[in-house]
Design a protein around this motif. Sequence first.
Motif: not given
Length: 229
Positions: A143-164
């Motif tokens: 979700g870090t490559v998107t046209m909805d930049v606002s949502k991507a930044v907000s999600d990361v700041k709120a606790g969205k993490i990626d894992f592998r």
Amino acid sequence: MANLTKNQKEIAKKYDKTKAYTLEEASSIVKEISMVKFDATVDIAVRLGVDPKKANQMVRGVVSLPHGTGKDVKVLALVTPDKEQEAKDAGADYVGLDEYLEKIKEGWTDVDVIVTMPAVMGKLGPLGRVLGPRGLMPNPKAGTVTMDVSKAVSDVKAGKIDFRVDKTGIVHAIVGKVSFPAEKIMENAKELIQTLQKMKPTAAKGVYMKSIYLSSTMSPSVQVDPKSV
């Protein structure tokens, strides 16, 4: 056998390192056995029954922790001028494009997450050697490559993490801070574990969730019974 330190003796009284606890119990214990003088980070390590070398057994995704990580995540938004204000309003710490691409080229990587747009990804390709090893390369699946930049930044700041899953078959992730109530640590960890359970590759055979451990910075780990989640 080496003599135990005072802290190690105290920790040994609080739990049995050979026992697998429920997630609720482990979330409380990991707080009790933290002996450092700062607000330690709580990590989870989940060993999966997959072969990461096989593309059809790779486990990778994102999860929004209900209580965040407790960490002040520094976000760089690499966007075109028309998206700059949107990124700033969403809380991005650094916003721009060419000047930051140049800084990264020179070795600057003082951020936790990079958010960008599809049109910019072409410029990031040559920086793969710098960003890749640090886990900073933006990815559409995360979700870090998107046209909805606002949502991507907000999600990361709120606790969205990626894992592998790493090459040894383990998923590592932050699930909070020692200062969190045990209930919040448990709920964050449960969210990640249940997300992983839903992602079992069809090609993976046998036991999928082999082991789960919670630990905090510079403290021993606590084993969690996968069946308790």
